[in-house]
Enzyme design. Structure first.
Site, short mmCIF file in Angstrom:
data_model
loop_
_atom_site.label_atom_id
_atom_site.label_comp_id
_atom_site.label_asym_id
_atom_site.label_seq_id
_atom_site.Cartn_x
_atom_site.Cartn_y
_atom_site.Cartn_z
N GLY A 17 44.69 38.27 27.09
CA GLY A 17 43.49 39.01 27.50
C GLY A 17 43.43 40.38 26.84
O GLY A 17 43.18 41.39 27.49
N TYR A 67 42.13 36.82 44.75
CA TYR A 67 42.77 37.70 43.76
C TYR A 67 44.06 38.31 44.34
O TYR A 67 45.09 38.38 43.65
CB TYR A 67 41.76 38.79 43.38
CG TYR A 67 42.18 39.78 42.33
CD1 TYR A 67 42.28 39.40 40.99
CD2 TYR A 67 42.42 41.12 42.66
CE1 TYR A 67 42.62 40.33 40.01
CE2 TYR A 67 42.75 42.05 41.68
CZ TYR A 67 42.84 41.65 40.36
OH TYR A 67 43.17 42.58 39.40
P1 NAP Z 1 38.55 42.96 31.66
O1 NAP Z 1 38.04 44.26 31.15
O2 NAP Z 1 37.65 42.06 32.43
O3 NAP Z 1 39.19 42.14 30.43
C1 NAP Z 1 39.72 40.87 30.68
C2 NAP Z 1 40.42 40.36 29.44
O4 NAP Z 1 41.04 39.11 29.79
C3 NAP Z 1 39.50 40.07 28.28
O5 NAP Z 1 40.20 40.31 27.08
C4 NAP Z 1 39.22 38.56 28.44
O6 NAP Z 1 38.92 37.89 27.22
C5 NAP Z 1 40.57 38.09 28.94
N1 NAP Z 1 40.52 36.84 29.69
C6 NAP Z 1 39.83 36.57 30.83
N2 NAP Z 1 40.05 35.30 31.21
C7 NAP Z 1 40.89 34.76 30.29
C8 NAP Z 1 41.46 33.48 30.10
N3 NAP Z 1 41.22 32.48 30.96
N4 NAP Z 1 42.27 33.26 29.03
C9 NAP Z 1 42.52 34.25 28.14
N5 NAP Z 1 41.99 35.49 28.26
C10 NAP Z 1 41.20 35.74 29.31
O7 NAP Z 1 39.80 43.20 32.63
P2 NAP Z 1 40.77 44.48 32.76
O8 NAP Z 1 40.18 45.42 33.74
O9 NAP Z 1 41.17 44.95 31.41
O10 NAP Z 1 42.01 43.78 33.50
C11 NAP Z 1 43.18 43.38 32.81
C12 NAP Z 1 44.25 43.01 33.83
O11 NAP Z 1 44.50 44.13 34.69
C13 NAP Z 1 43.85 41.86 34.76
O12 NAP Z 1 44.96 41.05 35.03
C14 NAP Z 1 43.40 42.57 36.02
O13 NAP Z 1 43.55 41.75 37.15
C15 NAP Z 1 44.36 43.75 36.04
N6 NAP Z 1 43.88 44.88 36.84
C16 NAP Z 1 42.74 45.56 36.50
C17 NAP Z 1 42.31 46.65 37.28
C18 NAP Z 1 41.08 47.46 36.96
O14 NAP Z 1 40.71 48.32 37.78
N7 NAP Z 1 40.43 47.25 35.83
C19 NAP Z 1 43.07 47.00 38.40
C20 NAP Z 1 44.22 46.30 38.71
C21 NAP Z 1 44.61 45.24 37.91
P3 NAP Z 1 37.38 37.76 26.65
O15 NAP Z 1 37.06 39.12 26.05
O16 NAP Z 1 37.46 36.69 25.63
O17 NAP Z 1 36.52 37.45 27.83
#
Ligand code: NAP
Length: 245
Positions: free
Chosen positions: A10, A156
């Site tokens: 991701g 989640y």
């Molecule tokens: P994001 O901006 O939505 O980005 C998600 C990334 O994951 C994108 O690169 C997407 O690829 C990829 N992805 C989604 N589903 C996938 C799959 N089935 N197979 C391969 N790649 C996949 O999310 P983020 O905020 O950066 O979050 C990243 C991680 O941090 C996650 O695990 C999330 O739960 C965790 N997290 C985030 C927050 C927050 O506040 N943002 C807080 C706590 C934890 P595409 O571009 O191809 O769609």
């Protein structure tokens, strides 16, 4: 010549992108950049990473799909016998929020399949070589939701809570082989995932009075991926501005 790689799932956008860029710039790892569908974002990130003077290969696959994940990773390892994968960052995750009472089975299953099972689908096929080489870093991106639970996010919270337990259990299984397993638990971080959140309202509850930046999570992951973190395993490290600890 041997090439050392770090895989970030991701990594086309958000936190994963920041982690991949920093693993390249700070630790000079070549990067395996996994993503699911957003080709343009992945290509843009690839350009940024290559500008750091390292290689960056795009590995497009859905981490929730066991066969696709295993096949893609095994083919890469077979085609790159001179390359060593030293770091796995399981970052890919999704949310499908809603109250539990009305949660659709598909929203439960897709979150578990991506945010929890993706760890299994990606890590297991790569683990044998890491253990054989007696060096490795596995870093799982979890969430504050997995530590304290969050209303509207039972799916989640369950996925991230289980991933925290898996981190601790796997760390005990493989510590003797000098492969460490840790989790990083962000609070609110600015990204597409948190774009809908009301930052003005939510930051009132955050002691540091702001959302975190993806780059700040990247710095923590780089530390855990480095030789400096050799004696840390089975840990969950929060990065949440003091929201919960
Ligand atoms: P994001 O901006 O939505 O980005 C998600 C990334 O994951 C994108 O690169 C997407 O690829 C990829 N992805 C989604 N589903 C996938 C799959 N089935 N197979 C391969 N790649 C996949 O999310 P983020 O905020 O950066 O979050 C990243 C991680 O941090 C996650 O695990 C999330 O739960 C965790 N997290 C985030 C927050 C927050 O506040 N943002 C807080 C706590 C934890 P595409 O571009 O191809 O769609």
């Amino acid at each position: 010549m041997q090439k050392k790689y770090a895989l970030v799932t991701g990594a086309s956008r958000g936190i994963g992108k920041a982690i991949a860029v920093k693993l390249a710039s700070d630790l000079h790892y070549n990067i395996l950049l996994n993503y699911n569908s957003n080709d343009n974002a992945a290509l843009e990130t690839q350009v940024l990473i290559k500008a750091e003077g390292v290689d960056c290969e795009l590995l497009k696959f859905d981490v929730s799909n066991p066969d696709q994940s295993k096949e893609t990773l095994e083919i890469w390892e077979k085609n790159n016998p001179e390359s060593h994968l030293e770091v796995i960052v399981n970052n890919a995750g999704i949310t499908k929020d809603g109250l539990f009472l009305w949660m659709k089975p598909e929203d439960w299953n897709s979150v578990i399949n991506t945010s929890l099972n993706g760890f299994f689908h990606v890590t297991q096929p790569l683990l044998k070589n890491m253990l054989t080489r007696r060096y490795g870093r596995i870093i799982n991106i979890v969430s504050l939701s997995g530590l304290k639970g969050n209303a509207g996010q039972v799916n989640y919270s369950a996925a991230k809570g289980a991933l925290i337990a898996a981190t601790k259990a796997l760390a005990q299984e493989i510590g003797k082989r000098k492969v460490t397993v840790n989790a990083v638990a962000p609070g609110f971080i600015t990204s597409d995932m948190s774009a809908e959140f009301d930052e003005k309202e939510l930051k009132k509850h955050i002691p540091l009075n702001r959302f975190g930046e993806a780059e700040e999570v990247g710095d923590l992951v780089v530390f855990l991926a480095s030789k400096k973190a050799s004696y840390i395993t089975g840990e969950v490290i929060s990065i949440n501005g003091g929201l919960y600890s």
